[in-house]
Design a protein around this motif. Structure first.
Motif, short mmCIF file in Angstrom:
data_model
loop_
_atom_site.label_atom_id
_atom_site.label_comp_id
_atom_site.label_asym_id
_atom_site.label_seq_id
_atom_site.Cartn_x
_atom_site.Cartn_y
_atom_site.Cartn_z
N UNK A 404 1.09 -1.49 0.31
CA UNK A 404 0.02 0.08 0.03
C UNK A 404 0.64 0.88 0.06
N UNK A 405 2.13 1.18 0.35
CA UNK A 405 3.07 2.53 0.59
C UNK A 405 4.03 1.60 -0.27
N UNK A 406 4.25 0.79 -0.39
CA UNK A 406 5.86 0.79 -2.04
C UNK A 406 7.20 1.90 -0.75
N UNK A 407 6.86 1.17 0.50
CA UNK A 407 8.50 1.95 0.97
C UNK A 407 9.41 1.27 1.54
N UNK A 408 9.70 0.59 1.53
CA UNK A 408 10.75 0.14 2.38
C UNK A 408 11.34 0.31 3.98
N UNK A 409 11.65 1.62 3.73
CA UNK A 409 12.57 2.39 4.26
C UNK A 409 11.43 2.63 5.73
N UNK A 410 10.01 2.68 4.98
CA UNK A 410 9.03 3.39 6.53
C UNK A 410 9.29 1.75 7.38
N UNK A 411 8.70 0.68 6.38
CA UNK A 411 8.86 -0.41 7.51
C UNK A 411 10.15 -0.61 7.74
N UNK A 412 11.61 -0.65 7.51
CA UNK A 412 12.89 -0.20 8.73
C UNK A 412 12.47 0.58 10.12
N UNK A 413 11.84 1.45 9.26
CA UNK A 413 11.72 2.96 10.58
C UNK A 413 11.35 1.91 12.03
N UNK A 414 9.80 1.14 11.08
CA UNK A 414 9.23 0.61 12.44
C UNK A 414 9.74 -0.43 13.35
N UNK A 415 10.63 -1.41 12.54
CA UNK A 415 11.98 -1.94 13.65
C UNK A 415 12.04 -1.12 14.38
N UNK A 416 13.28 0.09 14.60
CA UNK A 416 13.49 0.62 14.61
C UNK A 416 13.20 1.23 15.87
N UNK A 417 11.67 1.55 15.63
CA UNK A 417 11.05 2.22 17.19
C UNK A 417 10.44 1.30 17.45
N UNK A 418 10.12 -0.63 17.47
CA UNK A 418 9.67 -0.79 17.76
C UNK A 418 11.26 -1.77 18.69
N UNK A 419 12.55 -1.35 18.49
CA UNK A 419 13.46 -2.04 19.06
C UNK A 419 13.80 -1.12 20.04
N UNK A 420 13.69 0.27 19.97
CA UNK A 420 13.88 1.50 21.12
C UNK A 420 12.77 1.03 22.50
N UNK A 421 11.49 1.32 21.99
CA UNK A 421 10.55 0.74 22.75
C UNK A 421 10.36 -0.20 23.89
N UNK A 422 11.51 -1.61 23.06
CA UNK A 422 11.47 -2.72 24.13
C UNK A 422 12.94 -2.41 24.96
N UNK A 423 13.53 -1.82 24.67
CA UNK A 423 14.82 -1.28 25.41
C UNK A 423 14.57 -0.42 26.49
N UNK A 424 13.30 0.13 26.13
CA UNK A 424 13.08 1.37 27.67
C UNK A 424 11.80 0.68 28.25
N UNK A 425 11.68 -0.33 27.67
CA UNK A 425 10.47 -1.25 28.89
C UNK A 425 11.44 -2.60 29.48
N UNK A 426 12.59 -2.56 29.41
CA UNK A 426 13.29 -3.25 30.45
C UNK A 426 14.52 -2.82 31.06
#
Length: 436
Positions: A404-426
């Motif tokens: 729907x977006x044709x955007x691989x950078x958006x996919x990789x940016x989502x991964x970055x945000x989820x990793x950051x959140x996981x680090x903050x939780x632990x």
């Protein structure tokens, strides 16, 4: 005098046997996990061929990848619970034969629906391996060696990707048929589980190759539970599953798994479809991240063992490595969306996988450091279940984003945000404490 010398020699022989057998158990466990990930990686490598032959959309292929985790995630917990109840040897043997049969049956896929069914059932067998591995290593190795044992055994999973990726790519390129690798891997899996059944026992004290229990080498002998421990009532499993440390570790593991399954399901398709790499070139490009991931996985376990030995705080060492690895992964995933060439993407993703895998054994180890053995399989299985629920969402969501977006950078940016959140939780809620 001669009798005493004879007894001492017998004891030395038994201790030597125990020492050798525990490393043989580690070796066969590592080989099982190597094949486990080679089987899992095969669909991603064959993905572009399957998409074209059956005229699937990216969303449909994402659903096929995701449905595996619908079966896989709950069986992470079920397998761990069963290994506590019946022992890891028999549960791994059943699981390994199951996933090998459904690996081979992937070759019988005739369209979207049949792939969905096969991959769903395939997940049942693959789910238990993480908890069973930690349970087995905990039964055979002392705590001071757990980072090494889990790091090496689980470190075989990226090696499976590294070897499986070029093997599958080469078989497809040479035969022109994407089905062949799945049949080959299925047969290898059944043979591997025969080897597992012959070599492994639930504990060293019942292994026919080890010798008398009172003559075991210390690192093995100390794993035998005392009568007091056997009679001591354990808290209910549900109590452990509600603890902040367990929940925070599960959240961080979820972030780790989100990146891993995005990579596993979609990075091969990204390189072939978006960057124009052909299957022959992909045999190398696809293996490189896995090789560096293996180095990261094994190094992470050894490093935190050394830190734990020096500080006397093993769980804190594992937590620190998780935070470091997830923050670094987040930074590199954000960078990946802005690279200019296919080989730059391979280089950055290789660094991502290595850094991510530095944390790979830590989620299991922080649980084994704090949870009593009677509940270890169930708690590890629960943490693994939460982590792998990301596999239900990540492949599907990535397919939809790309469609729907044709955007691989958006996919990789989502991964970055989820990793950051996981680090903050632990960081905030994952302060280690003994839960026994």
């Amino acid at each position: 005098m001669e009798s005493r010398i004879s007894i001492e020699r017998t004891g030395e022989h038994a201790r030597s046997a125990g020492h050798k057998v525990k490393y043989l158990v580690l070796l066969i466990t590592s080989l099982v996990l190597l094949l486990n990930y080679a089987d899992r990686a095969a669909l991603g490598v064959a993905g572009s061929e399957i998409i074209h032959e059956f005229k699937l959309t990216n969303t449909e292929f994402g659903l096929i990848s995701s449905v595996f985790f619908v079966g896989y995630a709950p069986f992470c917990f079920v397998g761990g619970w069963l290994s506590d109840k019946y022992g890891p040897r028999s549960i791994m043997a059943i699981a390994g034969c199951w996933w090998s049969i459904f690996t081979a049956l992937t070759a019988a896929g005739t369209g979207f629906l049949s792939f969905m069914v096969v991959r769903f059932l395939f997940g049942f067998g693959e789910g238990p391996q993480g908890a069973i591995t930690v349970k087995t290593m905990s039964n055979w190795f002392p705590q001071r060696q757990m980072g090494m044992a889990v790091g090496i055994s689980q470190g075989a999973t990226p090696l499976g990707g590294a070897l499986g990726t070029p093997l599958v790519a080469a078989l497809i390129a040479s035969t022109g048929d994407w089905r062949i690798p799945f049949i080959v891997l299925g047969v290898l899996g059944v043979l591997m589980m025969i080897g597992w059944w012959v070599i492994v026992r639930d504990t060293p004290h019942v292994h026919p190759w080890v010798g008398r229990p009172d003559q075991l080498e210390p690192a093995v002998a100390e794993k035998k539970p005392t009568e007091e421990e056997n009679n001591q009532p354990a808290r209910p499993l549900s109590w452990y599953l509600r603890q902040p440390l367990v929940l925070a570790t599960s959240a961080a593991f979820f972030a780790y798994a989100w990146v891993l399954y995005t990579f596993l399901s979609w990075f091969p398709v990204y390189l072939v479809e978006d960057r124009g790499i052909n299957l022959k070139a992909f045999a190398f490009a696809g293996a490189l991240p896995w090789l560096l991931g293996m180095v990261g996985y094994m190094a992470g376990g050894v490093i935190t063992d050394k830190i734990a030995l020096r500080t006397g705080k093993p769980a804190a060492a594992r937590r620190g490595m998780i935070i470091f690895g997830l923050l670094g992964t987040a930074a590199l995933m954000a960078l990946l969306g802005n690279v200019s060439s296919a080989w730059s993407a391979v280089a950055v993703m290789s660094a991502v996988v290595m850094l991510l895998y530095l944390t790979g054994s830590q989620y299991f180890l922080i649980i084994s450091d704090t949870i009593p053995g009677k509940r270890l399989g169930g708690v590890v299985g629960f943490v693994h279940f939460i982590a792998n629920s990301s596999g239900i969402l990540a492949p599907l969501l990535v397919g939809m984003l790309v469609d729907y977006t044709k955007s691989w950078p958006l996919t990789f940016g989502l991964c970055a945000a989820i990793c950051l959140l996981g680090a903050l939780v632990i960081l905030i809620w994952g302060k280690p404490r003994n839960l026994s």
